[in-house]
Design a protein around this motif. Structure first.
Motif, PDB file in Angstrom:
ATOM      1  N   ARG A  19       0.766  -1.474  -0.043  1.00 30.86           N
ATOM      2  CA  ARG A  19      -0.047  -0.051  -0.012  1.00 30.86           C
ATOM      3  C   ARG A  19       1.014   1.314   0.003  1.00 30.86           C
ATOM      4  NH1 ARG A  19      -5.469   1.209   0.144  1.00 30.86           N
ATOM      5  NH2 ARG A  19      -6.140   2.984   1.762  1.00 30.86           N
ATOM      6  N   TYR A  20       2.057   1.317   0.736  1.00 29.91           N
ATOM      7  CA  TYR A  20       2.752   2.360   0.567  1.00 29.91           C
ATOM      8  C   TYR A  20       4.291   1.993   0.576  1.00 29.91           C
ATOM      9  CZ  TYR A  20      -1.292   4.868   2.577  1.00 29.91           C
ATOM     10  OH  TYR A  20      -2.509   5.377   2.575  1.00 29.91           O
ATOM     11  N   SER A  21       5.109   2.894  -0.149  1.00 22.38           N
ATOM     12  CA  SER A  21       6.541   2.668  -0.333  1.00 22.38           C
ATOM     13  C   SER A  21       7.260   3.261   0.834  1.00 22.38           C
ATOM     14  CB  SER A  21       7.014   3.254  -1.473  1.00 22.38           C
ATOM     15  OG  SER A  21       6.691   4.960  -1.312  1.00 22.38           O
ATOM     16  N   CYS A  34       5.967  15.802  13.405  1.00 22.48           N
ATOM     17  CA  CYS A  34       5.863  17.250  13.459  1.00 22.48           C
ATOM     18  C   CYS A  34       4.472  17.901  13.827  1.00 22.48           C
ATOM     19  CB  CYS A  34       6.258  17.883  12.172  1.00 22.48           C
ATOM     20  SG  CYS A  34       7.881  18.002  11.338  1.00 22.48           S
ATOM     21  N   PHE A  35       3.629  17.236  13.606  1.00 23.20           N
ATOM     22  CA  PHE A  35       2.310  17.606  13.953  1.00 23.20           C
ATOM     23  C   PHE A  35       2.242  17.586  15.495  1.00 23.20           C
ATOM     24  CE2 PHE A  35      -2.191  17.570  14.662  1.00 23.20           C
ATOM     25  CZ  PHE A  35      -2.803  18.547  13.971  1.00 23.20           C
ATOM     26  N   VAL A  36       2.608  16.481  15.940  1.00 20.70           N
ATOM     27  CA  VAL A  36       2.727  15.958  17.403  1.00 20.70           C
ATOM     28  C   VAL A  36       3.366  17.303  18.165  1.00 20.70           C
ATOM     29  CG1 VAL A  36       3.209  14.698  19.428  1.00 20.70           C
ATOM     30  CG2 VAL A  36       2.173  13.562  17.383  1.00 20.70           C
ATOM     31  N   SER A  77       7.070  19.081   4.383  1.00 21.23           N
ATOM     32  CA  SER A  77       6.844  17.330   4.428  1.00 21.23           C
ATOM     33  C   SER A  77       5.512  17.082   3.884  1.00 21.23           C
ATOM     34  CB  SER A  77       7.061  16.867   5.952  1.00 21.23           C
ATOM     35  OG  SER A  77       6.765  15.459   5.902  1.00 21.23           O
ATOM     36  N   PHE A  78       4.573  18.020   4.297  1.00 19.13           N
ATOM     37  CA  PHE A  78       2.959  17.526   3.869  1.00 19.13           C
ATOM     38  C   PHE A  78       2.993  18.179   2.544  1.00 19.13           C
ATOM     39  CE2 PHE A  78      -1.511  18.398   3.092  1.00 19.13           C
ATOM     40  CZ  PHE A  78      -2.077  17.465   3.815  1.00 19.13           C
ATOM     41  N   SER A  79       3.455  18.759   2.014  1.00 13.68           N
ATOM     42  CA  SER A  79       3.701  19.524   0.661  1.00 13.68           C
ATOM     43  C   SER A  79       3.979  18.198  -0.173  1.00 13.68           C
ATOM     44  CB  SER A  79       4.278  20.460   0.186  1.00 13.68           C
ATOM     45  OG  SER A  79       4.168  21.605   0.908  1.00 13.68           O
ATOM     46  N   LEU A  88      -5.446  10.781  -5.652  1.00 13.80           N
ATOM     47  CA  LEU A  88      -6.204   9.601  -5.120  1.00 13.80           C
ATOM     48  C   LEU A  88      -7.253  10.131  -4.205  1.00 13.80           C
ATOM     49  CD1 LEU A  88      -2.989   7.378  -4.438  1.00 13.80           C
ATOM     50  CD2 LEU A  88      -4.965   6.744  -6.193  1.00 13.80           C
ATOM     51  N   ASN A  89      -7.207  11.321  -3.740  1.00  6.05           N
ATOM     52  CA  ASN A  89      -8.238  11.868  -2.955  1.00  6.05           C
ATOM     53  C   ASN A  89      -9.360  12.696  -3.709  1.00  6.05           C
ATOM     54  OD1 ASN A  89      -7.605  11.374  -0.108  1.00  6.05           O
ATOM     55  ND2 ASN A  89      -5.687  11.591  -0.916  1.00  6.05           N
ATOM     56  N   LEU A  90      -9.307  12.681  -5.114  1.00  2.00           N
ATOM     57  CA  LEU A  90     -10.436  13.580  -5.849  1.00  2.00           C
ATOM     58  C   LEU A  90     -11.718  12.854  -5.635  1.00  2.00           C
ATOM     59  CD1 LEU A  90      -8.543  14.138  -9.059  1.00  2.00           C
ATOM     60  CD2 LEU A  90      -9.054  15.904  -7.268  1.00  2.00           C
ATOM     61  N   ALA A 192      -0.463  -0.517   7.503  1.00  6.43           N
ATOM     62  CA  ALA A 192      -0.343  -0.032   6.099  1.00  6.43           C
ATOM     63  C   ALA A 192       0.630   1.099   6.009  1.00  6.43           C
ATOM     64  CB  ALA A 192      -1.378   0.639   5.326  1.00  6.43           C
ATOM     65  N   MET A 193       0.520   1.931   7.171  1.00  2.00           N
ATOM     66  CA  MET A 193       1.680   2.882   7.359  1.00  2.00           C
ATOM     67  C   MET A 193       3.005   2.609   8.233  1.00  2.00           C
ATOM     68  SD  MET A 193       2.016   5.712   6.070  1.00  2.00           S
ATOM     69  CE  MET A 193       0.735   6.765   5.148  1.00  2.00           C
ATOM     70  N   THR A 194       2.979   1.481   8.897  1.00  2.00           N
ATOM     71  CA  THR A 194       4.251   0.876   9.535  1.00  2.00           C
ATOM     72  C   THR A 194       5.093   0.069   8.546  1.00  2.00           C
ATOM     73  OG1 THR A 194       2.806  -0.716  10.675  1.00  2.00           O
ATOM     74  CG2 THR A 194       3.389   1.371  11.907  1.00  2.00           C
TER      75      THR A 194
END
Ligand code: HEM
Length: 221
Positions: A19-21, A34-36, A77-79, A88-90, A192-194
């Motif tokens: 799912r994610y590289s 950064c958000f935390v 980073s978010f950019s 994919l979010n359209l 998926a994200m780990t």
């Protein structure tokens, strides 16, 4: 009469779907860290009752100095995340249908729902909501970054920017709480994200159209 039940060891084969590289995951976790840090340092500066949080950053002056720079790293980073994922979010017609059947989503009765691509409508709203609020946070944050931009605007504009910055931050924190909750609530999503992959069952259940396109991709090669 005794009935004999044959017990055979069950071999469960688990299909894994990528799912994610690794680079997308590193990109995501830099943004998340950064958000935390921004939330903690921002809250420390927001209200005297939360001033104790400045201890985490080495005191009030350091917190004030670090907070905007962490914001700059987060926006950068978010950019990159934005460029990776915006297409994919359209929004599409299935998302509107999915939203109108939100009751089935909450009850976990996903068989009545339309087949979904990589993201569902909830994830898309989190994505666009976060993107919009980060633009507001950046713009209002630059106005109140006195160390570099002091005196560029009138005191009234400065005050308005400070209010806008706080409201946008509260909105962003609430959205990210929903994002984290949803990730934990839908079992099998965090990996998926780990680890970068999900099980075939997870993909079939929650993002069937995406799974079909992945299978087609491998068939075509
Ligand atoms: C701090 C804890 C966080 C956790 C536990 C977390 C968890 C996750 C998980 C599990 C996914 C994968 C969802 C899927 O593939 O279906 C994901 C995707 C994503 N996350 Fe996070 N996240 C966190 C923070 C953040 C923050 C702070 C941001 C942005 C400011 C963010 C932005 C994203 C984006 C853009 C995606 C891709 C999904 C999309 O484009 O809709 N995450 N996150």
């Amino acid at each position: 009469m005794a009935i004999e039940i044959e017990r055979r060891p069950m071999i469960v084969e688990r299909t894994e779907v990528k799912r994610y590289s690794a680079s997308a995951r590193v990109n995501h976790w830099i943004t998340a860290i950064c958000f935390v840090l921004l939330t903690l340092s921002g809250l420390a500066l927001f209200h005297p009752s939360l001033f104790f949080l400045t201890d985490l950053f080495g005191g009030g002056a350091n917190t004030r100095a670090f907070h905007p720079w962490i914001g700059v790293v987060l926006v950068a980073s978010f950019s990159v995340l934005f460029v990776r994922f915006w297409k994919l979010n359209l929004w599409n017609r299935d998302d509107t249908r999915w939203m109108s059947q939100i009751g089935d989503v909450v009850k976990g009765e996903e068989e009545h729902l339309p087949e979904l691509g990589k993201y569902n409508a909830g994830q898309k709203m989190v994505f666009w909501g976060t993107s919009l609020l980060l633009v507001v946070l950046l713009a209002s944050g630059l106005v109140i970054w006195d160390q570099y931009f002091h005196g560029l605007v009138s005191i009234n504009v400065n005050r308005l920017a400070a209010l806008t910055h706080s409201l946008a931050a509260i909105g962003a924190i609430l959205i990210i709480i929903v994002h984290i909750y949803a990730g934990i609530w839908v079992k099998g999503t965090v990996r998926a994200m780990t680890q970068g992959q999900v099980t075939g069952g997870w993909a079939w259940r929650h993002h069937r159209k995406w799974l079909r396109s992945k299978v087609k991709e491998t068939d075509d090669h």
